[in-house]
Design an enzyme around this catalytic site. Structure first.
Site, short mmCIF file in Angstrom:
data_model
loop_
_atom_site.label_atom_id
_atom_site.label_comp_id
_atom_site.label_asym_id
_atom_site.label_seq_id
_atom_site.Cartn_x
_atom_site.Cartn_y
_atom_site.Cartn_z
N ASP A 56 -12.20 -12.17 9.71
CA ASP A 56 -12.87 -11.44 10.81
C ASP A 56 -13.23 -10.19 10.31
O ASP A 56 -12.57 -9.18 10.11
CB ASP A 56 -12.00 -11.17 11.79
CG ASP A 56 -12.79 -10.59 13.30
OD1 ASP A 56 -13.83 -10.31 13.07
OD2 ASP A 56 -11.89 -10.41 14.09
N TYR A 59 -5.57 -15.72 24.18
CA TYR A 59 -6.09 -14.62 23.16
C TYR A 59 -6.96 -13.49 23.88
O TYR A 59 -6.72 -12.38 23.66
CB TYR A 59 -7.09 -15.40 22.11
CG TYR A 59 -7.55 -14.50 20.83
CD1 TYR A 59 -6.83 -14.52 19.77
CD2 TYR A 59 -8.74 -13.76 21.08
CE1 TYR A 59 -7.27 -13.74 18.85
CE2 TYR A 59 -9.14 -12.91 20.05
CZ TYR A 59 -8.33 -12.79 18.83
OH TYR A 59 -9.01 -12.19 17.91
N ASP A 111 -15.42 -17.11 18.02
CA ASP A 111 -14.21 -17.21 17.25
C ASP A 111 -13.83 -19.00 17.15
O ASP A 111 -14.09 -19.63 18.19
CB ASP A 111 -12.97 -16.56 17.80
CG ASP A 111 -12.65 -15.24 17.52
OD1 ASP A 111 -13.57 -14.63 16.91
OD2 ASP A 111 -11.58 -14.90 18.03
#
Lengths: 125, 125
Positions: free
Chosen positions: A38, A14, A100
């Site tokens: 997000d 990512y 995250d």
């Protein structure tokens, strides 16, 4: 079952795909029916088209991601990572402190992503 | 609604209470009906008695917590933080890389905690 090593590699991918500005490679990390929240507290994006559009906009900011600490896995189907996002917003260099959390399906794709950052996590530098 | 500042303070209090070995103060950060999943993938602890017993055992290890990066909040009722746990396990000094995610109720208490760390996040030092 996705292994711990596979989850760590998919988390690192990512960061790397984002910094290469590789939109398709980012979206390919997700399952077709995945969700993205997000930041946490905003309306989730769901499915490939919405996720593709979200990252297209995100990449247009020119943001760069840097891990703040080693990626964490789990004893289940989830992993987490703390990183900093550096970007220029309306002429001002900014940093956003983010964590995250991804959950994984059995094919090693993200089934969900949640990005933890609040208004005070975004600061001028 | 718990404010961003209240969530950050309640996350920092977790670190501080743990390092003071203050079991009751840790448990008081939780709502009476809260859940704790530590590590993610293990059976959750639920309610005050199970959470109290969990932290009693955790404190007996003598573990010390150090933030790896600034606490992250969110635009909702959740916050996250990356930290390292230093402890001695069977005579060996160890570190565990952890990310905790807490959700909050309207009284500013944790309604849930999930701790992301996998087997490979625990290493000898």
């Amino acid at each position: 079952m996705t292994t711990e090593a596979q989850m760590r590699a998919a988390m690192q991918a990512y960061i790397d795909n984002f910094n290469r500005q590789d939109l398709e490679a980012i979206v390919d990390l997700y399952a077709d029916d995945a969700t993205v929240e997000d930041p946490v507290g905003s309306p989730p994006k769901a499915g490939r088209d919405e996720i593709h559009a979200f990252y297209q906009t995100a990449l247009e900011t020119g943001a760069r991601l840097t891990l703040s600490a080693p990626i964490r896995a789990s004893h289940g189907n989830a992993a987490a990572m703390a990183f900093e996002v550096a970007l220029n917003y309306q002429g001002q260099d900014m940093v956003i402190h983010v964590i995250d959390v991804m959950t994984f399906n059995d094919q090693g794709k993200y089934s969900s992503m949640k990005a933890y950052w609040g208004p005070e996590d975004m600061k001028p530098v």
